[in-house]
Scaffold this motif. Structure first.
Motif, PDB file in Angstrom:
ATOM      1  N   ALA A  47      42.784  16.929  30.509  1.00 46.92           N
ATOM      2  CA  ALA A  47      44.114  16.341  30.599  1.00 46.92           C
ATOM      3  C   ALA A  47      45.014  16.861  29.476  1.00 46.92           C
ATOM      4  CB  ALA A  47      44.029  14.818  30.547  1.00 46.92           C
ATOM      5  N   LYS A  48      44.446  17.052  28.296  1.00 48.37           N
ATOM      6  CA  LYS A  48      45.215  17.592  27.177  1.00 48.37           C
ATOM      7  C   LYS A  48      45.544  19.070  27.405  1.00 48.37           C
ATOM      8  CE  LYS A  48      43.608  14.341  23.662  1.00 48.37           C
ATOM      9  NZ  LYS A  48      42.895  14.162  22.369  1.00 48.37           N
ATOM     10  N   LEU A  49      44.625  19.803  28.006  1.00 50.32           N
ATOM     11  CA  LEU A  49      44.914  21.205  28.336  1.00 50.32           C
ATOM     12  C   LEU A  49      46.034  21.280  29.363  1.00 50.32           C
ATOM     13  CD1 LEU A  49      44.564  24.209  28.350  1.00 50.32           C
ATOM     14  CD2 LEU A  49      42.494  23.940  29.739  1.00 50.32           C
ATOM     15  N   ALA A  50      46.000  20.394  30.342  1.00 54.31           N
ATOM     16  CA  ALA A  50      47.056  20.370  31.351  1.00 54.31           C
ATOM     17  C   ALA A  50      48.413  20.123  30.711  1.00 54.31           C
ATOM     18  CB  ALA A  50      46.756  19.292  32.397  1.00 54.31           C
ATOM     19  N   GLN A  51      48.465  19.198  29.771  1.00 53.71           N
ATOM     20  CA  GLN A  51      49.731  18.917  29.088  1.00 53.71           C
ATOM     21  C   GLN A  51      50.168  20.097  28.234  1.00 53.71           C
ATOM     22  OE1 GLN A  51      51.634  16.211  29.735  1.00 53.71           O
ATOM     23  NE2 GLN A  51      53.154  17.387  28.566  1.00 53.71           N
ATOM     24  N   ALA A  52      49.196  20.808  27.659  1.00 49.65           N
ATOM     25  CA  ALA A  52      49.528  21.999  26.876  1.00 49.65           C
ATOM     26  C   ALA A  52      50.182  23.060  27.760  1.00 49.65           C
ATOM     27  CB  ALA A  52      48.274  22.564  26.215  1.00 49.65           C
ATOM     28  N   LEU A  53      49.736  23.168  29.006  1.00 50.08           N
ATOM     29  CA  LEU A  53      50.341  24.134  29.919  1.00 50.08           C
ATOM     30  C   LEU A  53      51.792  23.759  30.221  1.00 50.08           C
ATOM     31  CD1 LEU A  53      47.474  24.888  32.484  1.00 50.08           C
ATOM     32  CD2 LEU A  53      48.098  26.124  30.400  1.00 50.08           C
ATOM     33  N   ILE A  54      52.071  22.469  30.342  1.00 54.03           N
ATOM     34  CA  ILE A  54      53.457  22.032  30.531  1.00 54.03           C
ATOM     35  C   ILE A  54      54.304  22.467  29.341  1.00 54.03           C
ATOM     36  CG2 ILE A  54      54.979  20.062  30.847  1.00 54.03           C
ATOM     37  CD1 ILE A  54      53.144  20.582  33.225  1.00 54.03           C
ATOM     38  N   THR A  55      53.776  22.276  28.143  1.00 55.36           N
ATOM     39  CA  THR A  55      54.482  22.697  26.932  1.00 55.36           C
ATOM     40  C   THR A  55      54.758  24.192  26.941  1.00 55.36           C
ATOM     41  OG1 THR A  55      53.476  20.912  25.633  1.00 55.36           O
ATOM     42  CG2 THR A  55      54.353  22.798  24.410  1.00 55.36           C
ATOM     43  N   LEU A  56      53.766  24.983  27.312  1.00 58.30           N
ATOM     44  CA  LEU A  56      53.922  26.442  27.310  1.00 58.30           C
ATOM     45  C   LEU A  56      54.951  26.903  28.331  1.00 58.30           C
ATOM     46  CD1 LEU A  56      50.189  27.571  26.962  1.00 58.30           C
ATOM     47  CD2 LEU A  56      51.933  27.502  25.178  1.00 58.30           C
TER      48      LEU A  56
END
Length: 277
Positions: free
Chosen positions: A225-234
């Motif tokens: 879930a944190k990786l998914a949010q990191a992709l949104i940030t990127l």
């Protein structure tokens, strides 16, 4: 939303694909969520006017073309492609059948190529887009019992780096993501297939390896879930990185690979430099 985008995500019925789809929807984007089993995708993601669920087997180019068309018909465009669907054929190379090797490459290398091939005409026509491909630390370094998986991920790496140079003039960007160990469903029986053959010389190590991989499911340190949010940030960055190392263990692996490469370069610099005519 002025920055609302349309995402097409493969393997969105379980594992990391579910988290990526949910994160994109929460961020206000529209999502074409795909998977081999659309009922599972619907069950995982629920209902939303910003969600379109489409059946997609990434190993079949017509499926990819149909999924892209469905997304265009519903939302008008595709802005972000996430190549997430994958499988894991675990085993020593000699014990993996040629068919298992081929299936690994078909799902984890040719599959992303199929979907990207179907999406690129759309992105070229609009002169914008982002292709995110989920690789692995197995795309940076090989490991015992992972010959098939690493072969597919190393292939992804070369393809993505070369593709970036080809499509950048059209305003299309790429990100290759190298996750470490994340607590996804990759190590479940549905996603992991073990070698079919049995060679006596490998017996002792095979037993140890199979036990390790079966017991490691659910023990991975990374939070998808944190990786998914990191992709949104990127994706919100004007200039996203061409590579994203996901997880502290991924950073450690990359540092070890870089150190070993530098050591080899230094150790044989003179010999390597003496090969011209």
């Amino acid at each position: 939303m002025n920055n609302q985008k349309v995402w097409l995500i493969t393997g969105a019925g379980r594992g990391m694909g579910v988290d990526i789809a949910k994160a994109a929807l929460r961020a206000g984007h529209r999502v074409v969520a795909t998977g081999r089993n659309p009922d599972r995708v619907k069950q995982a993601l629920g209902d939303s006017q910003d969600l379109l669920v489409v059946k997609l087997d990434v190993t079949k180019l017509p499926d990819a073309e149909a999924a892209v068309k469905a997304g265009i018909d519903q939302f008008g465009t595709i802005d972000v492609l996430v190549n997430n669907a994958a499988s894991f054929y675990a085993g020593f190379f000699e014990e993996l059948t040629p068919e298992q090797m081929a299936n690994q490459l078909l799902t984890s290398l040719i599959g992303p190529m199929n979907v990207t091939r179907a999406v690129l005409p759309v992105m070229r026509s609009q002169r914008s887009g982002l292709v995110i491909t989920i690789s692995s630390t197995a795309g940076l370094t090989g490991f015992s019992f992972g010959t098939a998986y690493a072969a597919s991920k190393f292939g992804l790496e070369g393809w993505m780096q070369s593709l970036q140079a080809e499509i950048e003039p059209f305003g299309i960007q790429t990100i290759t993501v190298n996750p470490g160990f994340f607590r996804t469903e990759l190590l479940t029986e549905e996603s992991t297939q073990f070698a079919e053959l049995s060679i006596a010389d490998y017996d002792e190590r095979r037993i140890q390896q199979v036990q390790f991989w079966k017991e490691y499911h659910g023990q991975q340190s990374g939070d998808p879930a944190k990786l998914a949010q990191a992709l949104i940030t990127l994706t919100n960055l004007e200039e996203p990185p061409r590579r994203f190392l996901a997880g502290a263990d991924a950073i450690k692996t990359a540092e070890e690979v870089a150190t070993k490469l530098q050591q080899d370069l230094d150790a044989y610099r003179e010999l390597s430099s003496s090969l011209d005519y």
